[in-house]
Write a protein that holds these residues in place. Structure first.
Motif, mmCIF file in Angstrom:
data_model
loop_
_atom_site.group_PDB
_atom_site.id
_atom_site.type_symbol
_atom_site.label_atom_id
_atom_site.label_comp_id
_atom_site.label_asym_id
_atom_site.label_seq_id
_atom_site.Cartn_x
_atom_site.Cartn_y
_atom_site.Cartn_z
ATOM 1 N N THR A 123 13.241 8.806 -11.288
ATOM 2 C CA THR A 123 12.501 7.580 -10.974
ATOM 3 C C THR A 123 11.491 7.762 -9.837
ATOM 4 O OG1 THR A 123 14.433 7.012 -9.645
ATOM 5 C CG2 THR A 123 14.252 5.939 -11.767
ATOM 6 N N GLY A 124 11.392 8.968 -9.294
ATOM 7 C CA GLY A 124 10.450 9.187 -8.190
ATOM 8 C C GLY A 124 10.993 8.586 -6.914
ATOM 9 N N PHE A 125 10.318 8.812 -5.803
ATOM 10 C CA PHE A 125 10.850 8.270 -4.543
ATOM 11 C C PHE A 125 9.832 7.418 -3.791
ATOM 12 C CE2 PHE A 125 8.716 11.273 -1.824
ATOM 13 C CZ PHE A 125 8.461 12.303 -2.705
ATOM 14 N N LEU A 126 8.548 7.485 -4.151
ATOM 15 C CA LEU A 126 7.582 6.593 -3.506
ATOM 16 C C LEU A 126 7.037 5.682 -4.601
ATOM 17 C CD1 LEU A 126 5.800 9.104 -1.108
ATOM 18 C CD2 LEU A 126 7.517 7.400 -0.534
ATOM 19 N N ARG A 127 7.826 4.696 -4.912
ATOM 20 C CA ARG A 127 7.558 3.892 -6.111
ATOM 21 C C ARG A 127 7.512 2.401 -5.775
ATOM 22 N NH1 ARG A 127 11.820 1.904 -8.855
ATOM 23 N NH2 ARG A 127 13.156 3.297 -7.658
ATOM 24 N N VAL A 128 8.382 1.976 -4.852
ATOM 25 C CA VAL A 128 8.465 0.547 -4.537
ATOM 26 C C VAL A 128 7.506 0.252 -3.365
ATOM 27 C CG1 VAL A 128 10.028 -1.302 -3.808
ATOM 28 C CG2 VAL A 128 10.882 0.556 -5.287
ATOM 29 N N PRO A 129 6.410 -0.492 -3.621
ATOM 30 C CA PRO A 129 5.418 -0.716 -2.559
ATOM 31 C C PRO A 129 6.010 -1.454 -1.361
ATOM 32 C CG PRO A 129 4.628 -1.574 -4.675
ATOM 33 C CD PRO A 129 6.063 -1.185 -4.875
ATOM 34 N N ARG A 130 5.547 -1.074 -0.180
ATOM 35 C CA ARG A 130 6.003 -1.743 1.039
ATOM 36 C C ARG A 130 4.812 -2.508 1.630
ATOM 37 N NH1 ARG A 130 7.881 2.089 5.805
ATOM 38 N NH2 ARG A 130 5.649 2.355 5.837
ATOM 39 N N TYR A 131 5.032 -3.784 1.873
ATOM 40 C CA TYR A 131 3.971 -4.619 2.454
ATOM 41 C C TYR A 131 4.299 -4.869 3.923
ATOM 42 C CZ TYR A 131 2.462 -5.477 -2.323
ATOM 43 O OH TYR A 131 2.005 -5.309 -3.602
ATOM 44 N N PRO A 132 3.292 -5.002 4.773
ATOM 45 C CA PRO A 132 3.595 -5.210 6.200
ATOM 46 C C PRO A 132 4.051 -6.635 6.456
ATOM 47 C CG PRO A 132 1.243 -5.297 5.843
ATOM 48 C CD PRO A 132 1.851 -4.961 4.508
ATOM 49 N N ASP A 159 8.812 2.014 0.000
ATOM 50 C CA ASP A 159 10.200 2.071 0.441
ATOM 51 C C ASP A 159 10.746 3.439 0.018
ATOM 52 O OD1 ASP A 159 12.878 1.958 0.861
ATOM 53 O OD2 ASP A 159 13.257 0.222 -0.426
ATOM 54 N N ALA A 160 10.756 4.359 0.976
ATOM 55 C CA ALA A 160 11.127 5.742 0.642
ATOM 56 C C ALA A 160 12.627 5.915 0.443
ATOM 57 C CB ALA A 160 10.623 6.678 1.736
ATOM 58 N N ARG A 161 13.395 4.865 0.698
ATOM 59 C CA ARG A 161 14.865 4.999 0.510
ATOM 60 C C ARG A 161 15.318 4.388 -0.807
ATOM 61 N NH1 ARG A 161 13.800 7.691 4.004
ATOM 62 N NH2 ARG A 161 12.792 6.723 5.725
ATOM 63 N N ALA A 162 14.429 3.922 -1.622
ATOM 64 C CA ALA A 162 14.848 3.197 -2.830
ATOM 65 C C ALA A 162 15.469 4.152 -3.853
ATOM 66 C CB ALA A 162 13.654 2.469 -3.437
ATOM 67 N N TYR A 163 14.839 5.291 -4.077
ATOM 68 C CA TYR A 163 15.257 6.204 -5.162
ATOM 69 C C TYR A 163 15.448 5.401 -6.446
ATOM 70 C CZ TYR A 163 15.470 9.696 -1.551
ATOM 71 O OH TYR A 163 15.123 10.530 -0.526
ATOM 72 N N VAL A 164 16.649 5.452 -7.052
ATOM 73 C CA VAL A 164 16.805 4.765 -8.346
ATOM 74 C C VAL A 164 16.888 3.248 -8.187
ATOM 75 C CG1 VAL A 164 18.032 6.682 -9.338
ATOM 76 C CG2 VAL A 164 19.341 4.872 -8.323
ATOM 77 N N ARG A 165 17.134 2.785 -6.978
ATOM 78 C CA ARG A 165 17.350 1.354 -6.799
ATOM 79 C C ARG A 165 16.026 0.590 -6.948
ATOM 80 N NH1 ARG A 165 20.690 1.997 -1.298
ATOM 81 N NH2 ARG A 165 19.026 3.477 -0.921
ATOM 82 N N PRO A 166 15.985 -0.668 -7.323
ATOM 83 C CA PRO A 166 17.081 -1.632 -7.351
ATOM 84 C C PRO A 166 18.023 -1.532 -8.562
ATOM 85 C CG PRO A 166 15.063 -2.699 -8.025
ATOM 86 C CD PRO A 166 14.700 -1.303 -7.629
ATOM 87 N N MET A 167 17.832 -0.561 -9.441
ATOM 88 C CA MET A 167 18.772 -0.439 -10.559
ATOM 89 C C MET A 167 20.197 -0.245 -10.005
ATOM 90 S SD MET A 167 18.649 2.493 -13.418
ATOM 91 C CE MET A 167 19.891 3.592 -12.844
#
Ligand code: NAP
Length: 485
Positions: free
Chosen positions: A134-143, A339-347
């Motif tokens: 699922t990659g690791f830089l996938r879930v965008p982070r907004y300020p 969010d670099a800690r998401a990994y497979v999550r939110p699954m």
């Protein structure tokens, strides 16, 4: 051709590493795999990111599968759209698309009765092996900036670029100067009515010129595959011995990059006030090093301004800085990372005895050699926690991880084992040895970055890239709880 029993494999994600896994399965004669992809095309990060100036800062010859060189790269550093074309071509050539279920989100994966049950909108389906890609830089982070949603004009995250917005006639604000913000600035500076770059922390910039490949070079690469292979080997050596060594061990390699960055700034920016603004306080490579040949040129163009005053809030007309100045804008771009800690999550991933990956990772993601987790049998993660990421080519990393997963998958196919998961003890020992190596790295020299986890330690691989391959070639069965028939 395959022998033994049919082994069914679910791969989540059809990006670079998911496609790589699929190819390795095909090479082993295993066609009983399904790729679940929530979008409608392959490519992952290269499908999602389409911002102006998008370029990978790894040499193109090395940002390719080792088994599928690409003589057609147009430049030394590959432009994003060409990388996406490359992965689409590979998916077509290898006939992977019939295995992909596009527009299908996997909501949960649960290990039950010796199989992984994947929940999609179609219901639950069982697989023997689960590979997350699922990659690791996938879930965008907004300020978290007051009034962020009140801006009246178009505003979007860099990985969700709105191409319906014309740019040349606009006053554009780019929030921040990470790898992405720098590339956008370098591309738009001087090509739009006005560009305001809001910088929170200055970045070190390494000066890689991105030269174009001539027709002759492409023809040579097409006709002489050996030449391509030699160049690939050269970059593999360079990354492992020089560039990949600099952040993890003090020595001349680190010094060399440091000098390069400092001289690049000194020689490229003449105005001492601007130079001071652009001078980072931390060491080069502490944050991810940014490679951009033309960034400094772009920020010195007449209609480009670097604003270092902190942002107070955003309002409908633009950005208001702490000094009370309103910077009026037509378009606002958030290049604020992921969010670099998401990994497979939110699954949701549930292992044996109902344990949730989310709970296991409550204090931060960890794994055995980046790829497997105790209590989650037959689960293999591509580019999982502590993979060699940062300034590396992820393609060879994914190949090594896919080879490692393949070794276990063939054990299952050939009936030697039914399931395997790393032991708690081996996983702890591995993670402890990484922690012990961290003080050698440049990432702990006093900057904040997405590399650092909850405990303040980098979530990166603290050794040279070659060590990663060696670790994955060493299949130590004592580190695993193995179930046989
Ligand atoms: P990033 O490196 O994480 O940078 C995010 C930027 O957002 C930083 O400048 C950070 O400032 C700033 N920021 C975060 N939260 C903020 C807030 N609340 N207020 C103000 N500023 C805030 O993200 P990225 O540029 O998208 O790059 C992410 C990664 O993607 C890279 O490190 C790289 O691995 C990859 N990437 C690679 C390439 C390439 O190959 N060339 C290109 C783009 C991205 P601070 O520094 O002050 O924290």
């Amino acid at each position: 051709m395959s022998s033994g029993r049919d082994v069914s494999v679910a791969i989540i994600g059809a990006g670079m590493s998911g496609l790589c896994m699929a190819i390795k399965l095909q090479q082993a004669g295993i066609e009983s795999y399904t790729i679940f992809e929530q979008a409608s095309d392959v490519g992952g990060t290269w499908r999602d990111n389409t911002y102006p100036g998008l370029t990978c800062d790894i040499p193109s010859r090395y940002y390719s599968y080792s088994f599928r060189p690409n003589p057609e790269w147009s430049r030394f550093l590959p432009p994003g759209p060409e990388i996406q074309d490359y992965f689409r071509a590979v998916a077509d050539e290898r006939n992977i698309r019939p295995h992909i279920r596009f527009d299908t989100e996997v909501r949960a994966a649960r290990y039950r009765d010796g199989q992984w049950w994947l929940t999609t909108e179609r219901g639950d389906e069982p697989f023997d092996v689960l590979v997350t890609a699922t990659g690791f830089l996938r879930v965008p982070r907004y300020p978290d900036i007051a009034g962020r949603d009140t801006f009246a004009g178009p505003s979007f995250h860099s990985s969700r670029w709105d191409h319906s917005v014309s740019l040349p006639d606009k006053r554009i604000g780019v929030l921040v100067t990470g790898s992405t913000g720098v590339q956008i600035t370098a591309e738009l500076g001087g090509n739009v009515q006005q560009l305001k770059v809001f910088q929170r922390t200055a970045q070190w910039i390494a000066p890689w010129p991105n030269r174009e490949y001539t027709r002759v070079t492409k023809a040579l690469m097409r006709r002489l595959p050996l030449l391509n292979a030699v160049v690939y080997r050269f970059w593999a050596w360079f990354v492992s011995s020089i560039f990949g060594r600099a952040p993890v061990e003090p020595g001349w390699q680190r010094w060399l990059y440091s000098v390069q960055c400092r001289w690049n700034l000194r020689l490229s920016v003449r105005d001492p006030v601007l130079r001071r603004k652009l001078t980072p306080k931390d060491q080069p490579m502490c944050k991810r090093l940014v490679f951009a040949g033309n960034y400094y040129k772009a920020v010195q163009k007449p209609d480009v301004e670097v604003i270092t005053e902190g942002i107070d809030h955003i309002e409908p007309r633009g950005v208001v800085t702490a000094d009370g100045v309103l910077h009026e804008l037509d378009v606002l771009v958030f290049a604020t990372g992921f969010d670099a800690r998401a990994y497979v999550r939110p699954m949701e991933v549930i292992g044996e005895n109902g344990i949730a990956l989310n709970d296991v990772w409550a204090d931060g993601p960890f794994a055995y050699r980046s790829i497997a987790v105790p209590g989650f049998p037959n689960l293999f993660m591509m580019t999982g926690p502590h993979s060699p990421i940062g300034n590396q080519s992820l393609v060879p990393v994914a190949e090594d991880q896919a080879d490692y997963a393949m070794w276990w998958i063939t054990q299952i196919r050939d009936g030697r084992i039914i399931a395997a998961a790393p032991t708690e003890a081996a996983t702890k020992e591995y993670n402890d040895s990484m922690k012990a190596a961290m003080p050698n790295t440049v990432w702990l020299t006093g900057c904040s970055s997405w590399y650092l986890g909850k405990d303040g330690l980098p979530e990166l691989f603290p050794w040279v890239p070659r060590r990663h391959r060696e670790l994955l070639l060493d299949r130590d069965l004592r580190d695993f709880e193995v179930r046989t028939a």
